[in-house]
Design an enzyme around this catalytic site. Structure first.
Site, short mmCIF file in Angstrom:
data_model
loop_
_atom_site.label_atom_id
_atom_site.label_comp_id
_atom_site.label_asym_id
_atom_site.label_seq_id
_atom_site.Cartn_x
_atom_site.Cartn_y
_atom_site.Cartn_z
N LYS A 47 -16.95 -40.83 35.15
CA LYS A 47 -17.57 -41.72 36.15
C LYS A 47 -18.95 -41.17 36.49
O LYS A 47 -19.17 -39.95 36.42
CB LYS A 47 -16.72 -41.72 37.43
CG LYS A 47 -15.32 -42.29 37.25
CD LYS A 47 -15.35 -43.79 37.14
CE LYS A 47 -13.94 -44.36 37.06
NZ LYS A 47 -13.93 -45.73 36.54
N ARG A 106 -0.40 -56.33 51.26
CA ARG A 106 -0.03 -56.12 52.67
C ARG A 106 -0.96 -56.81 53.65
O ARG A 106 -0.54 -57.43 54.60
CB ARG A 106 -0.05 -54.64 52.98
CG ARG A 106 1.23 -53.99 52.55
CD ARG A 106 1.29 -52.60 53.04
NE ARG A 106 2.11 -51.85 52.11
CZ ARG A 106 2.58 -50.66 52.35
NH1 ARG A 106 2.29 -50.06 53.48
NH2 ARG A 106 3.31 -50.04 51.48
N HIS A 152 -6.53 -46.10 27.16
CA HIS A 152 -7.57 -46.75 26.36
C HIS A 152 -8.01 -45.91 25.16
O HIS A 152 -8.10 -46.40 24.04
CB HIS A 152 -8.83 -47.01 27.21
CG HIS A 152 -8.58 -47.81 28.45
ND1 HIS A 152 -7.66 -48.83 28.51
CD2 HIS A 152 -9.14 -47.76 29.69
CE1 HIS A 152 -7.68 -49.36 29.73
NE2 HIS A 152 -8.55 -48.73 30.45
N GLY A 186 -0.45 -56.84 44.49
CA GLY A 186 -1.70 -56.08 44.60
C GLY A 186 -2.87 -57.05 44.55
O GLY A 186 -3.93 -56.74 43.97
N LYS A 189 -23.61 -46.67 31.11
CA LYS A 189 -22.33 -47.23 30.66
C LYS A 189 -22.43 -47.42 29.15
O LYS A 189 -23.30 -48.14 28.65
CB LYS A 189 -22.09 -48.58 31.35
CG LYS A 189 -21.01 -49.43 30.71
CD LYS A 189 -19.76 -49.48 31.52
CE LYS A 189 -18.70 -50.35 30.86
NZ LYS A 189 -17.36 -49.85 31.00
N ASP A 211 -6.43 -42.03 33.66
CA ASP A 211 -6.97 -43.38 33.86
C ASP A 211 -7.56 -43.94 32.57
O ASP A 211 -7.53 -45.15 32.34
CB ASP A 211 -8.06 -43.32 34.95
CG ASP A 211 -8.64 -44.68 35.31
OD1 ASP A 211 -7.85 -45.62 35.52
OD2 ASP A 211 -9.87 -44.81 35.38
N HIS A 248 -6.17 -53.06 28.77
CA HIS A 248 -7.11 -54.16 28.55
C HIS A 248 -8.08 -53.92 27.40
O HIS A 248 -8.65 -54.86 26.87
CB HIS A 248 -7.84 -54.54 29.84
CG HIS A 248 -8.98 -53.65 30.20
ND1 HIS A 248 -8.83 -52.51 30.94
CD2 HIS A 248 -10.30 -53.72 29.91
CE1 HIS A 248 -10.02 -51.93 31.10
NE2 HIS A 248 -10.93 -52.65 30.49
C1 BG6 Z 1 -9.90 -49.27 33.78
C2 BG6 Z 1 -10.02 -48.04 34.61
O1 BG6 Z 1 -8.72 -49.28 33.06
O2 BG6 Z 1 -11.01 -49.34 32.87
C3 BG6 Z 1 -11.35 -48.01 35.35
O3 BG6 Z 1 -8.95 -47.99 35.54
C4 BG6 Z 1 -12.51 -48.19 34.39
O4 BG6 Z 1 -11.50 -46.79 36.05
C5 BG6 Z 1 -12.28 -49.41 33.50
O5 BG6 Z 1 -13.69 -48.37 35.14
C6 BG6 Z 1 -13.33 -49.50 32.41
O6 BG6 Z 1 -13.15 -50.68 31.69
P1 BG6 Z 1 -14.35 -51.41 30.96
O7 BG6 Z 1 -13.71 -52.53 30.24
O8 BG6 Z 1 -15.30 -51.84 32.04
O9 BG6 Z 1 -14.99 -50.38 30.06
#
Ligand code: BG6
Length: 460
Positions: A323, A45, A240, A12, A328, A235, A178
């Site tokens: 979203k 791809r 998270h 990917g 943010k 997601d 993450h």
């Molecule tokens: C990802 C999601 O795991 O985390 C995304 O797939 C999201 O949709 C992102 O935007 C947000 O991560 P962060 O670290 O920018 O808050």
């Protein structure tokens, strides 16, 4: 300095994750002297090149290092090779195998396979890795990293795990989230378990409510096909948010690394139940690239959860993510109950608040009551810890920490299957009958007013 060699194989490789996170993380590992001998193979791809993989990542490297070292960029380019291949076809793995064998004739480099694809490809890629014997080497270690979400519900994640565990052992398997790689998130356990002012009062006798907000002001970018398969709950919430909540609410582990921590997280996730939910979709979502006209995918979710154990019963937990919201903001707010004391007749006091800010202004604040000068009244003041003011801007980024842990074989910050399975059990029952529209740049659907009212909730 790690003098061992590492080969990163990214499936990917033309996607968002590779350019935004993985290549910049590899750059930072090099810059911080944590990687010496390495090679990156990218696979996707469409026609592309190793050089382009680095070039498209440059603007994200610059976010970590405003003036990237030209020598390191050159090294990164020289050590990045791209293959255009359909990774669902076994025969197309041959050129990858040849290239790896040529580079690593004596098979001494550790191999880190990074599946930055939708989870619907995980089983076929894992199968092909084994069939073509790329992942079986005697002299070197093979590790495989799976991006989240792992599956789409409990059933599919179980099926996936069964297939994968035929190929890889649990010690080789790194299921990534993450958020667990973020430095401030790593602070949660230390904050809870090493501070006498928190540890004894971390329960329903003293805590009134918990809020976790992961609001985003961006949309789905070029990820329409991925996003529409999953939506906000799958997601962000299933992984998270539930992981953050698990770190906040788990019982005391034997140690804050390794198995102990993962056992405790799995245990508390099992006790979580959703009491109320409101899902939304921003206006204009169905006009985005790769989104079907009749899509019912959630781009916003607000939940009220309860944890049914003796420590937490009765404490509402509110989660919110979406979203295209107004800003943010990633933040955890723990509200403590008010102290009932004699002063109350004279002084009107507030319950303490502990705020853990993940973004922006990474840091921790504690709100306490103090006397208002010259008056018989309390004022709530903020004691503030600003992460970057104290530790500097240059603290490692989430993916850098996580890749470093994979290199070093430390699974503490990766999720075990039972944690994920329990998390699917929490979110699978959420009803998806009604998805409320909301305007871009707002704080979610208008119906949130009713959600807030019935849950007696004011967002922090
Ligand atoms: C990802 C999601 O795991 O985390 C995304 O797939 C999201 O949709 C992102 O935007 C947000 O991560 P962060 O670290 O920018 O808050």
């Amino acid at each position: 300095m790690n003098t061992k060699g590492f080969i990163f194989i990214i499936f990917g490789a033309t996607g968002d994750l590779s350019k935004r996170k993985l290549i910049p993380a590899i750059y930072n590992l090099l810059k911080h002297g944590k990687l010496e001998k390495f090679h990156v193979f990218g696979i996707s791809r469409r026609p592309y090149s190793g050089e382009k993989m680095v070039d498209t990542a440059l603007e994200f490297i610059e976010k970590l290092d405003p003036e990237p070292d030209p020598g390191l960029i050159k090294r990164l380019k020289e050590n990045t090779t791209y293959f255009s291949a359909n990774f669902t076809h076994e025969q197309e793995f041959a050129q990858l195998k040849n290239a790896i064998d040529k580079l690593d004739k004596t098979a001494v480099y550790d191999r880190i396979f990074y599946l930055a694809t939708g989870s619907n490809h995980f089983d076929v890629i894992s199968g092909n890795l084994i069939k073509t014997e790329i992942a079986q080497q005697k002299n070197c270690k093979t590790k495989v990293v799976f991006e989240k979400p792992f599956g789409r519900d409990e059933k599919s994640s179980k099926k996936l795990n069964d297939v994968i565990s035929e190929t890889f052992t649990e010690e080789q398997t790194y299921r990534i989230d993450h958020y667990l790689g973020k430095e401030i998130v790593g602070t949660i356990s230390v904050l809870r378990f090493t501070n006498r002012i928190f540890e004894p009062i971390w329960n329903n006798a003293h805590i009134e409510s918990i809020q976790i907000k992961l609001d985003e002001n961006i949309g789905i970018s070029e990820r329409g096909a991925y996003y529409d398969t999953y939506g906000a709950v799958r997601d962000m919430v299933q992984n998270h948010m539930i992981q953050l909540l698990a770190l906040l609410t788990m019982e005391i582990p034997d140690s804050i690394t390794g198995k102990g921590l993962r056992d405790r997280k799995a245990q508390v996730i099992k006790d979580m139940v959703v009491r109320d939910a409101l899902l939304g979709q921003y206006r204009g979502y169905k006009q985005e690239k790769d989104i079907p006209q009749d899509s019912k995918t959630d781009t916003f979710a607000a939940l009220n959860l309860e944890i049914l154990n003796s420590r937490w019963a009765g404490v509402p937990v509110f989660l919110r993510t979406g979203k295209f919201l107004s800003k943010k903001e990633s933040k955890i707010t723990v509200k403590f109950k008010k102290v009932k004391c004699l002063f109350d007749d004279d002084y009107s006091t507030e319950g303490n608040i502990l705020e853990i800010r993940i973004f922006p202004d990474e840091g921790i604040s504690l709100y306490v009551n103090t006397k208002t000068p010259g008056e018989k009244r309390a004022t709530q003041v903020k004691l503030d810890f600003c992460y970057t003011c104290l530790f500097g801007e240059n603290t490692p980024e989430g993916y850098e920490n996580l890749l470093n842990d994979v290199i070093n074989g430390d699974q503490t910050t990766f999720t075990r299957f039972d944690e994920l399975q329990n998390a699917w059990k929490v979110v699978d029952p959420i009803e998806r009958i009604k998805i409320y529209p909301y305007e871009k740049g707002s704080d979610g659907p208008e119906e949130m007013a009713l959600f807030n009212e019935r849950n007696n909730l004011k967002w922090s």
